[in-house]
Design an enzyme around this catalytic site. Structure first.
Site, PDB file in Angstrom:
ATOM      1  N   SER A 110       0.835  -1.190   0.000  1.00 54.75           N
ATOM      2  CA  SER A 110       0.000   0.000   0.000  1.00 54.75           C
ATOM      3  C   SER A 110       0.879   1.254   0.000  1.00 54.75           C
ATOM      4  O   SER A 110       1.796   1.377   0.801  1.00 54.75           O
ATOM      5  CB  SER A 110      -0.882  -0.021   1.242  1.00 54.75           C
ATOM      6  N   GLY A 111       0.614   2.163  -0.899  1.00 56.60           N
ATOM      7  CA  GLY A 111       1.366   3.428  -0.952  1.00 56.60           C
ATOM      8  C   GLY A 111       2.619   3.331  -1.803  1.00 56.60           C
ATOM      9  O   GLY A 111       3.384   4.275  -1.888  1.00 56.60           O
ATOM     10  N   THR A 115      -1.475   2.382  -7.983  1.00 63.11           N
ATOM     11  CA  THR A 115      -2.590   3.040  -8.657  1.00 63.11           C
ATOM     12  C   THR A 115      -2.076   4.131  -9.588  1.00 63.11           C
ATOM     13  O   THR A 115      -2.535   4.280 -10.720  1.00 63.11           O
ATOM     14  CB  THR A 115      -3.554   3.616  -7.614  1.00 63.11           C
ATOM     15  N   ASN A 160      -1.214   5.599   3.095  1.00 63.57           N
ATOM     16  CA  ASN A 160      -1.487   6.257   1.824  1.00 63.57           C
ATOM     17  C   ASN A 160      -2.776   7.057   1.968  1.00 63.57           C
ATOM     18  O   ASN A 160      -3.778   6.555   2.417  1.00 63.57           O
ATOM     19  CB  ASN A 160      -1.640   5.166   0.755  1.00 63.57           C
ATOM     20  N   SER A 163      -5.536   5.396  -0.575  1.00 62.45           N
ATOM     21  CA  SER A 163      -5.243   3.973  -0.706  1.00 62.45           C
ATOM     22  C   SER A 163      -6.435   3.240  -1.327  1.00 62.45           C
ATOM     23  O   SER A 163      -7.578   3.420  -0.899  1.00 62.45           O
ATOM     24  CB  SER A 163      -4.935   3.427   0.688  1.00 62.45           C
ATOM     25  N   SER A 164      -6.148   2.412  -2.339  1.00 60.87           N
ATOM     26  CA  SER A 164      -7.243   1.628  -2.930  1.00 60.87           C
ATOM     27  C   SER A 164      -7.564   0.493  -1.968  1.00 60.87           C
ATOM     28  O   SER A 164      -6.669  -0.259  -1.585  1.00 60.87           O
ATOM     29  CB  SER A 164      -6.814   1.048  -4.274  1.00 60.87           C
ATOM     30  N   GLY A 390      -0.623  -5.576  -2.694  1.00 61.56           N
ATOM     31  CA  GLY A 390       0.576  -6.394  -2.651  1.00 61.56           C
ATOM     32  C   GLY A 390       0.602  -7.257  -1.419  1.00 61.56           C
ATOM     33  O   GLY A 390      -0.324  -7.261  -0.626  1.00 61.56           O
ATOM     34  N   GLU A 392       1.102  -8.490   2.127  1.00 61.92           N
ATOM     35  CA  GLU A 392       0.962  -7.717   3.359  1.00 61.92           C
ATOM     36  C   GLU A 392       1.409  -8.535   4.550  1.00 61.92           C
ATOM     37  O   GLU A 392       0.966  -9.659   4.755  1.00 61.92           O
ATOM     38  CB  GLU A 392      -0.492  -7.252   3.561  1.00 61.92           C
TER      39      GLU A 392
END
Ligand SMILES: Nc1ncnc2c1ncn2[C@@H]1O[C@H](COP(=O)(O)OP(=O)(O)O)[C@@H](O)[C@H]1O
Ligand SMILES: [Mg+2]
Length: 1078
Positions: A110-111, A115, A160, A163-164, A390, A392
């Site tokens: 994340s981050g 995206t 993020n 974040s998605s 991704g 985690e």
């Protein structure tokens, strides 16, 4: 022969190495150092073969401009420095030109920038693919689907701000020309738990905040919402505002994007109504109420919120209220209703909210798909972009992480498969012998999770469906039994004794050795989350809603389609969709973008090595390199290879006139590259070791320098020569021109000098003549001037008197004359008397006449004196002469003198002639008588006086008796030596006689007379005229008189007044006679 144009290469100007495959030595440290070095130089992209590693810069870099797009357009992948555009271009061209479907797999935590990367890929493709109104609309719809999905599926997390919270796979469809036709989006596993609860410092999905901030008052009213975030339980308060994010503006963007994508107004409204309903659900609260049977039943605290929700969604309020209080379980045509306690009611409420939102999200994706769906039935080429969460690893990892990591295992699997497959295919294509590649295949881990009989997911499902009490613990027990022997499964309670004493492994956990690292999963919540239960009463209540959208979201609530079978579990659903995705991806040519987050602070310029190291590990990047290098590390088509290295060999330099392949063969032979280091494929040369490549590069660099020197040398020589020739030519031209110029100049100089000299001489001559002429002229002028002056002087002299300049003088003289005239005239009138003793004299009228005045006075005085004197007769003159004589003799000497001045000298006081008495006397004297007077003769014996007649003639002094006239003594004047007298006012005087003379026998005479002065004067005059001798006259108050033999002293003293005014004479003794004078 191929056209040999100069091409750049990835190998040029590399910072670190642009392709990790070329990293020597290859290990974690060198890998990270290379990344860091490039990151520090703003090179955020690095390749592993065809894989792009992207390190999030956390700031905008100037590398995405339209110019950059043009740079990368239609260029070979390794031609320019690593860039996401290179990958996009490669993928797009491969799709368009080779008709290969593509997928772009973007992974990372994340981050890390997944995206953003997916957006960059899409924007690049949009920029380079065909143009036209229709195509542009499709592009626009595809691009605008992003803001909508981000609003509903993204949230601020600690990692993020955008974040998605879902996985996204998007297929973009193209026609045979490469123009976009449309797309299909699939979403995976929205993190729906976020709807009801957010971790600290995080937010709910963006759309809630955007709606509350950006909606108009009217819309809010319609949705029965209030603008204040704090009114809603589902919105955590601590981070409602995000820096740099304008929710209100974004709301407008989203509404706009919805419109572009093709949402009808009523659809958009319905969507917002559902969002509002979810938000309001959170505000429903329950309270316990005791029932008769002793059980607690929950009741809704405040039914107002419920009422509003029902109005908003057109649900019968009683139905919904009941659904929050009861749970109906149906089994074999039997319905059993149980009441819910408060906790169950809250669980039901949250489950409803989560389901409502996640189903809305799925609906949105479907709705977008409907809009962007390709309109034609023709065969399409597809490019898939996968932006999925991704790997985690958290402190507490739960069901979600398990699922996510499973997904990543699958992606890794497909990566390995595809990479190796491609590698293998390339070898076959190029006719290279296939060598075995040693690498870790994670299929075994995938099997552990997804195996249909004893995989972890299968067992979880089994556990969920099993009747009886099911808990997370029973699930773990089951795992411990079944998976104990699996080498990637670890659990404390497993039969495998090796973990019995592993304290890092808690009892309620199991651990899986993923390909990217070990992850410890908390078993708690697995069952529940997998079940993903929504009570049937609630779904039925939703289905009964008058709100079309909500109704459509809950099809299972339709009693007609009642399905007693359980809905598929979350795990199996996910497994199925992942399987579909994998199948989908397997048919496509993969392109990998692996995103790396350089720091946890969302900050630019910070490269946290340990964080990056962790990511590199679980992304399996080193594995990636190894797989890539397993066979040959580097390959290149013959043409570019020959082009790049041809200068290293004489035969190939500068031109190789044959097929490129044989050129490369010659080249490699010549360079004595060991045979085992390379292989010749059909179209490419394969180099086994990066070292070889770098050696080639070094040689090339060296050679390039030499060549550059050579070129420089030749160029300089040529330049110098041409320059020299040019200079020579120029020199001649210049010299000619210069000589001409110099000669011209010299001639001009001489000419001008001659002119100067000429003019000087002419000038000199002319001046000489001029001088002479001038001299002549001056002489003439001088003569004229002199003459004029002379004439002038002459005339002036003549006419001077007429000159006015003399007028002053004249006037002055005239005035003076007048004044003098006047003075004299006045003086005439003012004349004093003619008496000489008159002292008067008129005063002087003018100072300048002072001397004249005095002189005049003197002259006048002299004149009047003369006048006075002129009146005198001779007689008178005589008298005055005598008087004058007297004055000379006695003035100021004898006190008697002044009284004598007024007395006229008569001389003959005794008129002897007339007196008959003195007839005899008269006869005796024949001479002229000068003095005839009576005097007192002092007797020397007693001092008494006797009168005598005193007679003076021209020659003699005679004394005669007064009575008789008898002459008593006669003394010739020559015998008189001296006359003495006092200085006082007396008439005494002594006549001294010459000693021895006849007269002297009787001694000197002492007389007293009233006319002493006259007598003494006449005596003196007569003596002088007769004897020519001056008579001595002694004036003294004491003198000696010769009496016969004796000398008697006559002394004059001051007598008293009593004796009268007549002096008396007294004999004091023989020798002294005293005269007292009053
Ligand atoms: N290529 C990039 N250039 C500049 N900033 C980026 C780039 N990639 C990511 N970022 C920054 O990082 C943030 C997180 O990126 P994002 O793509 O949302 O991460 P992910 O999707 O992996 O969670 C973005 O909001 C952006 O600020
Ligand atoms: Mg994202």
């Amino acid at each position: 022969m191929a056209k040999m144009e100069v091409k750049s290469s990835l190998l040029d100007n590399m910072i670190g190495v642009g392709d990790m495959v070329l990293l020597e030595p290859l290990n974690e440290e060198s890998f990270i150092n290379n990344l860091k070095k490039r990151f520090d130089h703003n090179e955020i992209y690095t390749y592993i073969g065809s894989v792009v590693i992207s390190v999030n810069p956390y700031r905008s870099l100037p590398i995405y401009s339209p110019e950059k797009v043009e740079d990368y357009r239609n260029r070979n992948f390794y031609e320019l420095s690593p860039h996401i555009f290179a990958l996009s271009d490669e993928a797009y061209r491969s799709l368009r030109d080779q008709d290969k479907d593509q997928c772009i797999l973007i992974t990372g935590e994340s981050g890390a920038g997944k995206t953003e990367a997916s957006k960059l890929v899409m924007s690049y493709v949009a920029a380079v693919c065909g143009k036209g109104a229709e195509v542009n609309q499709v592009k626009e719809q595809l691009l605008q689907s992003n803001p909508v999905l981000e609003a509903f599926g993204n949230a601020k997390t600690v990692r993020n701000d955008n974040s998605s919270r879902f996985g996204k796979y998007m297929d973009i469809e193209f026609d045979f020309k490469g123009d976009p036709l449309g797309g299909v989006i699939s979403n995976y596993l929205l993190e729906k738990s976020r709807v009801v609860k957010q971790p600290r410092g995080e937010r709910n999905f963006h759309v809630f905040y955007q709606l509350l901030s950006g909606a108009s008052e009217e819309l809010l009213h319609k949705l029965k919402l209030e603008r204040d975030f704090s009114r809603y339980n589902y919105l955590s308060l601590d981070s409602a505002q995000v820096n740099g994010v304008d929710d209100a503006a974004n709301f407008r963007t989203v509404r706009n994007a919805m419109q572009i994508v093709g949402f009808m107004d009523h659809e958009a409204e319905s969507v917002l109504e559902v969002v509002a309903a979810v938000l309001k659900l959170g505000n429903i609260e329950f309270k316990p109420e005791s029932r008769v049977n002793g059980l607690d039943e929950s009741k809704i605290k405040d039914k107002n919120e419920l009422k509003e929700i029902c109005e908003l969604t057109s649900i019968d309020q009683s139905v919904l209220e009941r659904a929050f209080s009861f749970r109906t379980v149906e089994a074999k045509q039997e319905k059993v209703s149980t009441t819910l306690n408060v906790a169950q009611a809250y669980y039901a409420r949250d489950a409803l909210a989560k389901n409502l939102y996640s189903r809305l999200f799925s609906w949105l994706v479907n709705r977008i798909n409907e809009s962007i769906k390709a309109q034609t039935k023709v065969r399409k080429k597809v490019m898939g972009v996968l932006d999925i969460y991704g790997f985690e690893i958290f402190e507490d990892n739960s069901f979600e992480q398990f699922i996510i990591n499973y997904c990543n295992e699958k992606l890794q699997q497909i990566f390995i498969e595809l990479t190796l497959k491609e590698e293998q295919e390339e070898y076959i294509r190029e006719d290279i012998e296939w060598t075995h590649i040693d690498y870790f295949n994670n299929a075994i881990i995938c099997d552990l999770i997804e195996n249909n009989t004893n995989g972890i997911l299968a067992m979880l499902d089994e556990e969920c469906l099993r009747p009886g009490t099911v808990t997370d613990e029973t699930f773990l027990e089951k795992l411990n039994q079944i998976c104990a022997t699996h080498q990637h499964f670890e659990s404390r309670m497993s039969k495998c004794s090796r973990f019995l004493n592993d304290t890092s492994l808690p009892h309620s956990c199991f651990r899986i050795q993923h390909y990217a690292g070990k992850v410890l999963y908390q078993v708690e919540g697995f069952v529940d989350k997998n079940n993903d239960l929504l009570y049937r009463d609630l779904s039925q209540a939703m289905w009964k809603a008058g709100h079309a959208l909500i109704k459509s979201l809950f099809p299972e609530g339709n009693p007609a389609k009642i399905n007693l079978k359980r809905p598929p579990t979350a795990g199996s659903q996910f497994k199925a969709s992942v399987a579909t995705l994998m199948r989908n991806l397997q048919t496509k040519n993969p392109n990998y973008i692996r995103c790396i987050k350089p720091n946890d602070k969302k900050a630019a310029h910070i490269f946290n090595e340990s964080l990056v190291c962790h990511q590199i590990r679980y992304l399996g990047l080193l594995e990636n390199v190894r797989v890539r290098r397993a066979g040959y590390a580097f390959r290149q088509a013959y043409e570019p290879c020959l082009e790049r290295y041809k200068m290293l060999c004489k035969q190939t330099w500068p031109h190789w006139k044959g097929p490129a392949r044989s050129g490369v063969e010659v080249l490699f032979n010549e360079l004595e590259v060991p045979v085992e280091e390379y292989s010749f494929g059909r179209s490419k040369i394969f180099i086994r070791n990066p070292r070889t490549l770098f050696k080639l590069e070094d040689l090339r660099k060296q050679r390039l320098e030499d060549l550059a020197t050579l070129i420089q040398k030749i160029y300089r020589g040529w330049k110098c020569r041409t320059h020299f020739l040019l200079m020579k030519k120029s020199q001649i031209v210049i010299a000619a021109w210069y000589r001409r110029y110099a000669q011209q100049k010299r001639y001009q100089q001489i000419k001008s000098s001659a002119l100067v000299i000429q003019s000087y001489i002419r000038g000199w001559k002319a001046r000489k003549i001029l001088r002479e002429l001038k001299h002549q002229k001056r002489c003439q002028e001088a003569a004229t001037t002199i003459a004029a002056y002379w004439h002038g002087a002459q005339v002036r002299r003549e006419y001077r008197k007429f000159f006015r300049a003399n007028a002053g003088k004249k006037i002055y003289e005239f005035t003076l004359q007048r004044i003098v005239q006047k003075y004299f005239l006045e003086m005439k009138n003012k004349m004093p008397s003619l008496s000489p003793i008159d002292k008067n004299w008129p005063s002087r009228p003018y100072l300048f006449l002072d001397s004249t005045h005095k002189e005049l006075k003197r002259i006048f005085h002299l004149w009047r004196c003369k006048k006075y004197r002129d009146q005198f007769t001779d007689q008178q003159k005589l008298i005055y002469e005598e008087k004058l004589e007297a004055s000379e003799l006695f003035k100021d000497k004898k006190a008697l003198y002044p009284s004598s001045v007024g007395q006229p000298f008569q001389g003959a006081y005794l008129e002897i002639n007339k007196n008959p008495k003195y007839k005899k006397l008269k006869d005796a004297i024949e001479e002229k008588i000068i003095i005839a007077e009576i005097v007192n003769k002092i007797n020397r014996a007693n001092g008494k006086s006797t009168s005598r007649i005193f007679l003076l003639t021209n020659n003699n002094l005679l004394l005669a008796d007064q009575k008789s006239g008898q002459i008593k003594s006669e003394v010739p004047l020559g015998d008189v030596t001296k006359v003495s007298m006092s200085s006082q006012n007396d008439g005494f005087f002594a006549v001294h006689l010459k000693e021895g003379s006849e007269a002297a026998s009787k001694g000197d005479f002492l007389f007293s007379s009233d006319h002493l002065i006259e007598m003494a004067t006449k005596l003196y005059r007569t003596t002088l005229s007769q004897t020519k001798q001056k008579l001595n006259i002694e004036i003294s108050d004491e003198f000696l008189v010769q009496f016969r033999q004796d000398k008697v002293c006559v002394k004059f003293i001051q007598g008293s007044q009593k004796n009268g005014s007549v002096p008396t004479c007294k004999r004091k003794n023989n020798r002294l006679l005293e005269v007292a004078v009053p």
